[in-house]
Design a protein around this motif. Sequence first.
Motif, PDB file in Angstrom:
ATOM      1  N   GLU A  59       0.834  -1.221  -0.076  1.00 37.36           N
ATOM      2  CA  GLU A  59       0.073  -0.049   0.188  1.00 37.36           C
ATOM      3  C   GLU A  59       0.771   1.376  -0.082  1.00 37.36           C
ATOM      4  O   GLU A  59       1.963   1.080   0.596  1.00 37.36           O
ATOM      5  CB  GLU A  59      -0.999   0.126   1.301  1.00 37.36           C
ATOM      6  CG  GLU A  59      -2.064  -0.866   1.023  1.00 37.36           C
ATOM      7  CD  GLU A  59      -3.180  -0.695   2.371  1.00 37.36           C
ATOM      8  OE1 GLU A  59      -4.370  -0.818   1.954  1.00 37.36           O
ATOM      9  OE2 GLU A  59      -2.724  -0.354   3.291  1.00 37.36           O
ATOM     10  N   GLU A  60       0.442   2.163  -0.444  1.00 34.85           N
ATOM     11  CA  GLU A  60       0.927   3.607  -0.772  1.00 34.85           C
ATOM     12  C   GLU A  60       0.760   4.336   0.580  1.00 34.85           C
ATOM     13  O   GLU A  60      -0.322   4.159   1.042  1.00 34.85           O
ATOM     14  CB  GLU A  60       0.622   4.307  -1.804  1.00 34.85           C
ATOM     15  CG  GLU A  60       1.486   5.619  -2.230  1.00 34.85           C
ATOM     16  CD  GLU A  60       1.088   6.411  -3.459  1.00 34.85           C
ATOM     17  OE1 GLU A  60       0.505   7.491  -3.388  1.00 34.85           O
ATOM     18  OE2 GLU A  60       1.453   5.700  -4.506  1.00 34.85           O
ATOM     19  N   CYS A  61       1.828   4.926   1.104  1.00 31.66           N
ATOM     20  CA  CYS A  61       1.529   5.764   2.353  1.00 31.66           C
ATOM     21  C   CYS A  61       2.448   7.227   2.137  1.00 31.66           C
ATOM     22  O   CYS A  61       3.730   7.097   1.454  1.00 31.66           O
ATOM     23  CB  CYS A  61       1.992   5.195   3.763  1.00 31.66           C
ATOM     24  SG  CYS A  61       3.724   4.382   3.604  1.00 31.66           S
ATOM     25  N   THR A  76       6.771   9.879  -0.137  1.00 32.48           N
ATOM     26  CA  THR A  76       5.889   8.699  -0.722  1.00 32.48           C
ATOM     27  C   THR A  76       6.621   7.411  -0.599  1.00 32.48           C
ATOM     28  O   THR A  76       7.480   7.238  -1.391  1.00 32.48           O
ATOM     29  CB  THR A  76       5.329   9.078  -1.982  1.00 32.48           C
ATOM     30  OG1 THR A  76       4.594  10.317  -2.119  1.00 32.48           O
ATOM     31  CG2 THR A  76       4.265   7.761  -2.464  1.00 32.48           C
ATOM     32  N   CYS A  77       5.949   6.650   0.135  1.00 34.20           N
ATOM     33  CA  CYS A  77       6.484   5.125   0.056  1.00 34.20           C
ATOM     34  C   CYS A  77       5.723   3.964  -0.165  1.00 34.20           C
ATOM     35  O   CYS A  77       4.318   4.377  -0.047  1.00 34.20           O
ATOM     36  CB  CYS A  77       7.017   4.896   1.553  1.00 34.20           C
ATOM     37  SG  CYS A  77       8.430   5.684   2.256  1.00 34.20           S
ATOM     38  N   ILE A  78       5.988   2.738  -0.576  1.00 31.44           N
ATOM     39  CA  ILE A  78       4.834   1.711  -0.490  1.00 31.44           C
ATOM     40  C   ILE A  78       5.517   0.674   0.667  1.00 31.44           C
ATOM     41  O   ILE A  78       6.634   0.815   0.701  1.00 31.44           O
ATOM     42  CB  ILE A  78       5.095   0.978  -1.995  1.00 31.44           C
ATOM     43  CG1 ILE A  78       6.057   0.688  -2.502  1.00 31.44           C
ATOM     44  CG2 ILE A  78       3.878   1.908  -2.836  1.00 31.44           C
ATOM     45  CD1 ILE A  78       6.006  -0.243  -3.794  1.00 31.44           C
ATOM     46  N   THR A  79       4.667   0.140   1.280  1.00 29.60           N
ATOM     47  CA  THR A  79       5.055  -0.321   2.615  1.00 29.60           C
ATOM     48  C   THR A  79       4.100  -1.915   2.358  1.00 29.60           C
ATOM     49  O   THR A  79       2.897  -2.031   1.696  1.00 29.60           O
ATOM     50  CB  THR A  79       4.463   0.257   3.623  1.00 29.60           C
ATOM     51  OG1 THR A  79       5.089  -0.572   5.010  1.00 29.60           O
ATOM     52  CG2 THR A  79       2.979   0.654   3.865  1.00 29.60           C
ATOM     53  N   MET A  80       4.651  -2.873   3.034  1.00 28.72           N
ATOM     54  CA  MET A  80       4.009  -4.164   3.204  1.00 28.72           C
ATOM     55  C   MET A  80       4.316  -4.524   4.798  1.00 28.72           C
ATOM     56  O   MET A  80       5.279  -4.456   5.292  1.00 28.72           O
ATOM     57  CB  MET A  80       4.474  -5.171   2.354  1.00 28.72           C
ATOM     58  CG  MET A  80       3.956  -6.531   2.667  1.00 28.72           C
ATOM     59  SD  MET A  80       4.879  -7.831   1.290  1.00 28.72           S
ATOM     60  CE  MET A  80       3.484  -8.911   1.018  1.00 28.72           C
ATOM     61  N   SER A  81       3.243  -5.206   5.226  1.00 29.55           N
ATOM     62  CA  SER A  81       3.445  -5.488   6.701  1.00 29.55           C
ATOM     63  C   SER A  81       3.805  -6.977   6.773  1.00 29.55           C
ATOM     64  O   SER A  81       3.866  -7.662   5.767  1.00 29.55           O
ATOM     65  CB  SER A  81       2.201  -5.570   7.463  1.00 29.55           C
ATOM     66  OG  SER A  81       1.323  -6.669   6.976  1.00 29.55           O
ATOM     67  N   CYS A  92     -13.085  -9.546  -0.587  1.00 34.76           N
ATOM     68  CA  CYS A  92     -13.270  -8.254  -1.248  1.00 34.76           C
ATOM     69  C   CYS A  92     -12.317  -7.179  -0.384  1.00 34.76           C
ATOM     70  O   CYS A  92     -12.585  -6.004  -0.174  1.00 34.76           O
ATOM     71  CB  CYS A  92     -14.670  -7.835  -0.871  1.00 34.76           C
ATOM     72  SG  CYS A  92     -16.085  -8.627  -2.152  1.00 34.76           S
ATOM     73  N   ARG A  93     -10.902  -7.789   0.069  1.00 36.99           N
ATOM     74  CA  ARG A  93      -9.971  -6.720   0.201  1.00 36.99           C
ATOM     75  C   ARG A  93      -9.648  -5.733  -0.948  1.00 36.99           C
ATOM     76  O   ARG A  93      -9.527  -6.396  -2.118  1.00 36.99           O
ATOM     77  CB  ARG A  93      -8.838  -7.324   0.865  1.00 36.99           C
ATOM     78  CG  ARG A  93      -9.351  -7.900   2.281  1.00 36.99           C
ATOM     79  CD  ARG A  93      -8.153  -8.892   2.727  1.00 36.99           C
ATOM     80  NE  ARG A  93      -8.415  -9.108   4.159  1.00 36.99           N
ATOM     81  CZ  ARG A  93      -7.832 -10.274   4.760  1.00 36.99           C
ATOM     82  NH1 ARG A  93      -6.927 -10.924   4.174  1.00 36.99           N
ATOM     83  NH2 ARG A  93      -8.186 -10.362   5.976  1.00 36.99           N
ATOM     84  N   ASN A  94      -9.478  -4.722  -0.875  1.00 35.99           N
ATOM     85  CA  ASN A  94      -9.157  -3.827  -2.019  1.00 35.99           C
ATOM     86  C   ASN A  94      -7.733  -4.186  -2.454  1.00 35.99           C
ATOM     87  O   ASN A  94      -7.582  -4.111  -3.771  1.00 35.99           O
ATOM     88  CB  ASN A  94      -9.050  -2.283  -1.464  1.00 35.99           C
ATOM     89  CG  ASN A  94     -10.416  -1.500  -1.649  1.00 35.99           C
ATOM     90  OD1 ASN A  94     -11.402  -2.206  -1.541  1.00 35.99           O
ATOM     91  ND2 ASN A  94     -10.290  -0.280  -1.985  1.00 35.99           N
ATOM     92  N   ARG A  95      -6.744  -4.601  -1.953  1.00 34.90           N
ATOM     93  CA  ARG A  95      -5.480  -5.000  -2.549  1.00 34.90           C
ATOM     94  C   ARG A  95      -5.775  -6.280  -2.956  1.00 34.90           C
ATOM     95  O   ARG A  95      -5.809  -7.383  -1.987  1.00 34.90           O
ATOM     96  CB  ARG A  95      -4.180  -4.752  -1.394  1.00 34.90           C
ATOM     97  CG  ARG A  95      -4.031  -3.225  -1.121  1.00 34.90           C
ATOM     98  CD  ARG A  95      -3.853  -2.353  -2.268  1.00 34.90           C
ATOM     99  NE  ARG A  95      -2.544  -2.814  -3.148  1.00 34.90           N
ATOM    100  CZ  ARG A  95      -2.514  -2.665  -4.588  1.00 34.90           C
ATOM    101  NH1 ARG A  95      -3.328  -1.813  -5.113  1.00 34.90           N
ATOM    102  NH2 ARG A  95      -1.324  -2.974  -4.934  1.00 34.90           N
ATOM    103  N   PRO A  96      -5.391  -6.709  -4.173  1.00 39.91           N
ATOM    104  CA  PRO A  96      -5.568  -8.202  -4.604  1.00 39.91           C
ATOM    105  C   PRO A  96      -4.803  -9.092  -4.002  1.00 39.91           C
ATOM    106  O   PRO A  96      -5.084 -10.191  -3.917  1.00 39.91           O
ATOM    107  CB  PRO A  96      -5.321  -7.952  -6.318  1.00 39.91           C
ATOM    108  CG  PRO A  96      -4.710  -6.571  -6.321  1.00 39.91           C
ATOM    109  CD  PRO A  96      -5.203  -5.690  -5.179  1.00 39.91           C
TER     110      PRO A  96
END
Length: 692
Positions: free
Chosen positions: A243-245, A315-320, A617-621
Motif C-alpha cells: 500500500e502507498e503511504c 511517498t513510500c509503498i509498504t508491506m506488513s 473483497c479486500r481492496n489490495r488484490p
Amino acid sequence: MAYRWAKYVEGPEDWGKCVMGMDSQVRQARLQLEKQYLQSMQLINNQQQMCGAQKHRPTHEDDMVRKSRGQQIVPEPLPNIIDTEVPRFPKSSCAFRQIVKAIQANEVLKRLGEEQLDTVVESFTLTQYGKGDSVILEGSEGNTMYIIAEGELFVTQHGQPLRTLSAGDVFGELAILYNCKRTATVTATTDVKLWEIDRQTYRTIVTQKHKQRRQAILGFLKEAHTLNGLSDTQLSRIIDSMEECKFHPGDIIVQEGDEGKSFFIILKGEVQVTKEVNGSQEQIRIMRAGEHFGELALIRNSCRTATCRALRDVTCITMSKEDFEETVPLDTVELPKVDLLDIEALHLTGKKRISFPDRPNVAPVPLRLQDLVPVLYSEGRYMGQPVTLGTGGFGRVELVSWGPGKPVEYFALKKIRKVHIVQTCQEEHVKMERQVLLQSHSPFVVRLYETFRDSRYVYMALEFCEGGELWTKLREAKYFTEEVTIFCTACVVEALDYLHSNRIVYRDLKPENLMMDKHGYVKLVDFGFAKLLPKGEKTYSFCGTPEYLAPEILLNEGHDFAVDFWMLGILIFELLVGRPPFCSSDPQRIYSRILDGEIYFPTYVSEAACSIISKLCRNRPGRRLGNARNGIRGIKKHRWFHKIKWEKLAAHQLSAPTAWLIKKGSPYVNFKRYSMDLSAEEDEFSGWDEDF
C-alpha cells in the motif's frame, strides 16, 4: 433490522441470528422488520443531514433487491500502449489548476497518482461550441469527457430539464472508462469553451503509468537481498499486497528500538537515517527514491536498529510482516505442463464428436446444425413458437432437440450475430469463449459440444441446464438461505479452481452467468470475457458488470485471477441479501463505494459469511483470500464451508439443497418465456469465424 459496518471482519461479534431454512412465516417477519428498518433509517438519515454528517450509511436504495440484470461492459481492444505517443498541450497555470480541481472533485478520477494526474491534465485539448450547439446527445455512444472552461450548458433527460452546468463542472466522465451510451443531452446556452479528453488517450496514460510504476517497483524488490530467492510471479504478488503511504517533513517513519513490522520502498522524497550515539542522533545516510529499508522485519522478530525520518514530503509503498507471511511462499501447487489452451490443441481438425456422460450406452456421433430441431412452446401465449432460453446484446439462446431415437437429447443453441460482433470488435473474445469451452472438462463448467456458422450467425451447441438460471431463482426467492448460498458458492469455487489451474481468468461472475442442472448443481456459463493469462502477468481490459467490478479494474492498474475472488465475495453477498453490497442507479456512485471498500452487513448475515466476504473483497488484490500462499485451498478451508465435503461435491455425491428451487414439468418450465425473434439479420463474410 440493523446494519453493521465492516471493512475486514474478524472475531466472534454478535452479528444477529443467521436465517437458515426460512419458512414463509419467517420470511414475512423478516420483510416486516426490513420495512420498519427502512422507516427508521430514513429518520436517522434526515437527522444526520441536519447535523452535517457526511459518512455514508445504508439508504433505501441500498436495501432494494436488484431487479434488473447487470449492464455488461464489453472489453475493447487496446492499442500497444508502449508505442503510443500521448499528446500534450501547454496550459496556463490557471487552466492547469482548473482542470486539476475538477478531476479531484470526481469520486473515481481523484484517485489518480501524481504522475498520472499531471499527464492527464496536459493531454486535455480546448474546443469551442456556439450557443445552441449540442455537445452530447442522449442515446449516442460516448468517447469523451469534458470540463467547462468558460460558459454555460443545460442538461436534459427524456426532454425534461435536469440542471445547468458552468465553469469548472465535469460531464461525460463515464465515457473515458468504457464505451457507454449517453444518458442525457447537453446543450450550450452560451458560447462555451470546453477542455476535453478521449477514452483512448486517458486509458493509455493511466495504463502506461501503472505499467512503468509496477516495473520500477519490481526492480526495487529485486535489489532487496531478503527477497533474492523469489520469482517474478512471487514478487508481483508482493506488489499487489503493498500500500502507498505519505509522510510530511519531520515525520518519523520507523523508530530505533521499536519492533519491526513493515518493509518500505521510497517512491519519492528523501529519508534521513540516524542512530543514537552517546545520547544524540548521528546521521548514517540519506535515502532517496528507489531505496528500501526494513526488509529484515519481514523474516525476523527484531527491533529497528535505526530511526528513519522524512526530510521532505515522502511517498513510500509498504508491506506488513503479516501480509508478507500470507503472500509467500507462493505457487506450492505445480501447474500442468500443458496449458488448457495449448496452441497445438486449438487447431482442431476434422469433425468433433460428442458423447453423453449420463447415457454411456449412446455411441458418440457427429452433430450437425441441420439435425438440431427447435423445441416449440406447447401451451400459453407463445404456443407453437420456438423456445428461447435467454437473450442478450449478441443474440439468443434457443432450446433445440436432437436424436433419431428415444429419449430425445436437448441442447442450448447459442446464436451470436456476426455483424454485431464485428461492429463491436469482439471477434477475439468470441473465439476465446469457443476455445475455452471446447477444452474444458469440468462438471461445474457448461459443456460445449459443437460449433457451427452460416452467413449471419455463429452457433454454439451447449449443454442444456434444465434447472434454469440462478438469477431467475434468486429474483423469485428474493434471497437465499445460507445453506443454499454455501452450496451454490462451493460449486463456483470448484469451477474457478479448475479454470485458474489452467490459467483462465473468468472476469464475469454474477448470478446471471450461473445455471443449474436437473439435480440442482451450479455451472458457470457465458465465457465471453474469459482470458488465457500467463502466470505472473496482468491484463488491462475494462470489462465486467458495474456492481461486480474489482478496484484494480476501475483504476486501470492491471488485473489477474484475483478479480475472480473479489467477484466471488460480491456474489456471496448478493445471494444472501438479494443485492450486491455496492449498488446504485448511478454508476459513478457504485464505483465510488467500491473504491471506498466499506461493506454494510445486515445483522442476519452470519459472522462466518461476513468474514469470508470481507476477506475476498479486500481492496489490495494480493491480500484477498484465494490469492495468498494457500491459493483457492484457503477459500475451501474457511469455516463458512465447514459442512462442505469437497470430494463428494466434486463427484456430485451431495444432495443439492437447491433442488427445491427447480420446477417440474416441460423442459423449459424453469425459464422465462420470450417471444419469437422476427428481426432480419444482415450477412457478414469477413471470415473471422472460419474455425467455427
